[in-house]
Design a protein around this motif. Structure first.
Motif, PDB file in Angstrom:
ATOM      1  N   ALA A 173      32.807  -5.677   4.251  1.00 25.02           N
ATOM      2  CA  ALA A 173      34.186  -5.285   4.553  1.00 25.02           C
ATOM      3  C   ALA A 173      34.429  -5.192   6.053  1.00 25.02           C
ATOM      4  O   ALA A 173      35.500  -5.551   6.539  1.00 25.02           O
ATOM      5  N   GLU A 174      33.442  -4.733   6.796  1.00 16.26           N
ATOM      6  CA  GLU A 174      33.607  -4.569   8.237  1.00 16.26           C
ATOM      7  C   GLU A 174      33.719  -5.915   8.953  1.00 16.26           C
ATOM      8  O   GLU A 174      34.412  -6.024   9.966  1.00 16.26           O
ATOM      9  N   THR A 189      35.069  -3.267  14.391  1.00 14.03           N
ATOM     10  CA  THR A 189      36.002  -2.150  14.332  1.00 14.03           C
ATOM     11  C   THR A 189      36.427  -1.703  15.725  1.00 14.03           C
ATOM     12  O   THR A 189      37.558  -1.246  15.925  1.00 14.03           O
ATOM     13  N   GLN A 214      42.850  -3.928  10.789  1.00 17.04           N
ATOM     14  CA  GLN A 214      42.493  -2.908  11.762  1.00 17.04           C
ATOM     15  C   GLN A 214      43.254  -3.103  13.075  1.00 17.04           C
ATOM     16  O   GLN A 214      43.715  -2.137  13.692  1.00 17.04           O
ATOM     17  N   GLY A 257      47.684  -3.036   5.372  1.00 18.00           N
ATOM     18  CA  GLY A 257      46.917  -3.765   4.374  1.00 18.00           C
ATOM     19  C   GLY A 257      47.803  -4.583   3.456  1.00 18.00           C
ATOM     20  O   GLY A 257      47.477  -5.724   3.102  1.00 18.00           O
ATOM     21  N   SER A 260      37.758  -5.265   1.663  1.00 18.06           N
ATOM     22  CA  SER A 260      38.183  -5.117   3.051  1.00 18.06           C
ATOM     23  C   SER A 260      38.634  -3.672   3.264  1.00 18.06           C
ATOM     24  O   SER A 260      38.496  -2.827   2.383  1.00 18.06           O
ATOM     25  N   ASN A 261      39.181  -3.411   4.430  1.00 14.34           N
ATOM     26  CA  ASN A 261      39.692  -2.078   4.742  1.00 14.34           C
ATOM     27  C   ASN A 261      41.186  -1.959   4.462  1.00 14.34           C
ATOM     28  O   ASN A 261      41.845  -1.064   4.973  1.00 14.34           O
ATOM     29  N   PRO A 267      36.118   1.481   4.721  1.00 14.40           N
ATOM     30  CA  PRO A 267      34.806   0.882   4.454  1.00 14.40           C
ATOM     31  C   PRO A 267      33.676   1.900   4.399  1.00 14.40           C
ATOM     32  O   PRO A 267      32.657   1.654   3.748  1.00 14.40           O
ATOM     33  N   SER A 325      39.897  -7.717   7.299  1.00 13.24           N
ATOM     34  CA  SER A 325      39.710  -6.361   7.822  1.00 13.24           C
ATOM     35  C   SER A 325      39.997  -6.308   9.313  1.00 13.24           C
ATOM     36  O   SER A 325      40.584  -5.335   9.809  1.00 13.24           O
ATOM     37  N   ASN A 379      34.820  -8.703   7.439  1.00 11.14           N
ATOM     38  CA  ASN A 379      35.817  -9.499   6.732  1.00 11.14           C
ATOM     39  C   ASN A 379      36.934  -9.894   7.712  1.00 11.14           C
ATOM     40  O   ASN A 379      37.440  -9.048   8.454  1.00 11.14           O
TER      41      ASN A 379
END
Length: 282
Positions: free
Chosen positions: A222-223, A251, A232, A82, A205-206, A211, A228, A225
Motif C-alpha cells: 500500500a505504501e 509517504t 497522499q 481517496g 492503498s491508503n 496503511p 497511494s 502503490n
C-alpha cells in the motif's frame, strides 16, 4: 482589367506537427461527441461515484478510525481524496479500454489506419477525450464532497496542483486502458479485465484505510502503490487528515512519487499501445 490571382492556401505537410495535432483534436472531438450522444453513459459516470460518497460519508464513516484524527467528520475529509483518485482511476481505465475495444471490434481502427492521418492520433485522441470527461466528473465530485463536509485548507494554488496530479494520474491510467482495449478480443473482455487490476490498485492503498493498520506485506504494498502516492500528495496539498511525519520514503515525498509514477506509467503504456497498434496493422 486583370483579376489578381488568389493567394495560395497554405497546406500542411503530411508529417508536420501541426497536422498531427489537428488529427489528434479531430479524434478527441469525435470521441467526446460519441459520448455526448449516449447520455446514459454520462449519467452513470456521474451518479455512481456520488452514491458511493454518500454511502461512506453517512453510513460507514462512523465505523472507521484514523490514527490521530477521530470522528466521522475527520474521516470524511480523509476519504474524499481517496474517492477522487478511485473515481478517476475507474472511470478513465474502464472508458479507455472498452471504447478502444469497441473501435477494434467494429473495424474503426482499420478505417482510421487507412486514412492519411498521424499514426498515433487515434490513441492520443482517446486519452485526451478521457481527460476532458474526467474534468467534468471531478467538478461533480467536488460539489458532492463540499456537501458532506470536505474542505480545502491550503489555498487555491495548492488545490489546483492537487487536481492536476489527479488528472495526470488519470491520463497515465487511460493509456493502460488503451493497451487493454487493443489486446482483448471483445469489449466485454475489456470491461471484465479492468477489475483484475483496478480493485487491487484502489483498495490496497491508503485511499480508505491507513496503511499502518494493515499486515506487514500489505502495508508495504500500500505504501508503494502509485494510487497511494497520489492520494497522499492530494491530502497534503488540500490540507486534509492523513498527512503524517516520518514513515516510508513514498509517504515523506508523495508529490514527487506521484509525478514519477504517473510519468513512468504513461510513457511505458504509451509505448506498449503504439507497438500493439502497429502490430495489429501489419
Amino acid at each position: 482589367m486583370t483579376v489578381p490571382a488568389a493567394a495560395p492556401v497554405p497546406t500542411l505537410k503530411p508529417g508536420s506537427a501541426a497536422k498531427a495535432l489537428r488529427d489528434v483534436l479531430v479524434i478527441t472531438r469525435r470521441n467526446l461527441t460519441r459520448t455526448i450522444r449516449i447520455p446514459e453513459v454520462i449519467v452513470l459516470a456521474l451518479v455512481q461515484p456520488v452514491v458511493f460518497v454518500l454511502l461512506f460519508a453517512y453510513i460507514f464513516a462512523g465505523s472507521f478510525s484514523l490514527p490521530g484524527a477521530e470522528g466521522a467528520s475527520a474521516y470524511r475529509e480523509y476519504m474524499m481524496p481517496g474517492f477522487f483518485a478511485q473515481t478517476i482511476a475507474f472511470a478513465t481505465a474502464s472508458n479507455s479500454s472498452v471504447s478502444m475495444a469497441n473501435d477494434v471490434h467494429s473495424g474503426m481502427t482499420d478505417r482510421f489506419r487507412s486514412l492519411p492521418m498521424a499514426r498515433g492520433a487515434l490513441l492520443t485522441g482517446r486519452t485526451l477525450a478521457d481527460m476532458v470527461q474526467n474534468s467534468v466528473v471531478m467538478v461533480v465530485m467536488v460539489l458532492c464532497a463540499l456537501m458532506v463536509g470536505w474542505r480545502i485548507h491550503h489555498g487555491v494554488l495548492r488545490a489546483a496542483a492537487a487536481f492536476a496530479l489527479l488528472l495526470l494520474m488519470g491520463y497515465a491510467l487511460s493509456w493502460v486502458g488503451v493497451v487493454i482495449g487493443l489486446t482483448v478480443r471483445a469489449p466485454e473482455a475489456a470491461a471484465s479485465s479492468n477489475f483484475l487490476w483496478l480493485f487491487p490498485l484502489t483498495f490496497l492503498s491508503n485511499a480508505f484505510v491507513a496503511p499502518s493498520t494493515l499486515p506487514t506485506v500489505l502495508r508495504w504494498a500500500a505504501e508503494w502503490n502509485p494510487l497511494s502516492a497520489t492520494v497522499q500528495a492530494v491530502r497534503e496539498l488540500f490540507g486534509n487528515p492523513g498527512v503524517v511525519d516520518g514513515g516510508p520514503w513514498p509517504t515523506q515525498h508523495p508529490v514527487l512519487v506521484s509525478l514519477t509514477w504517473s510519468i513512468v506509467i504513461a510513457v511505458t503504456a504509451r509505448a506498449l499501445a503504439g507497438r500493439r497498434y502497429r502490430a495489429a496493422g501489419a
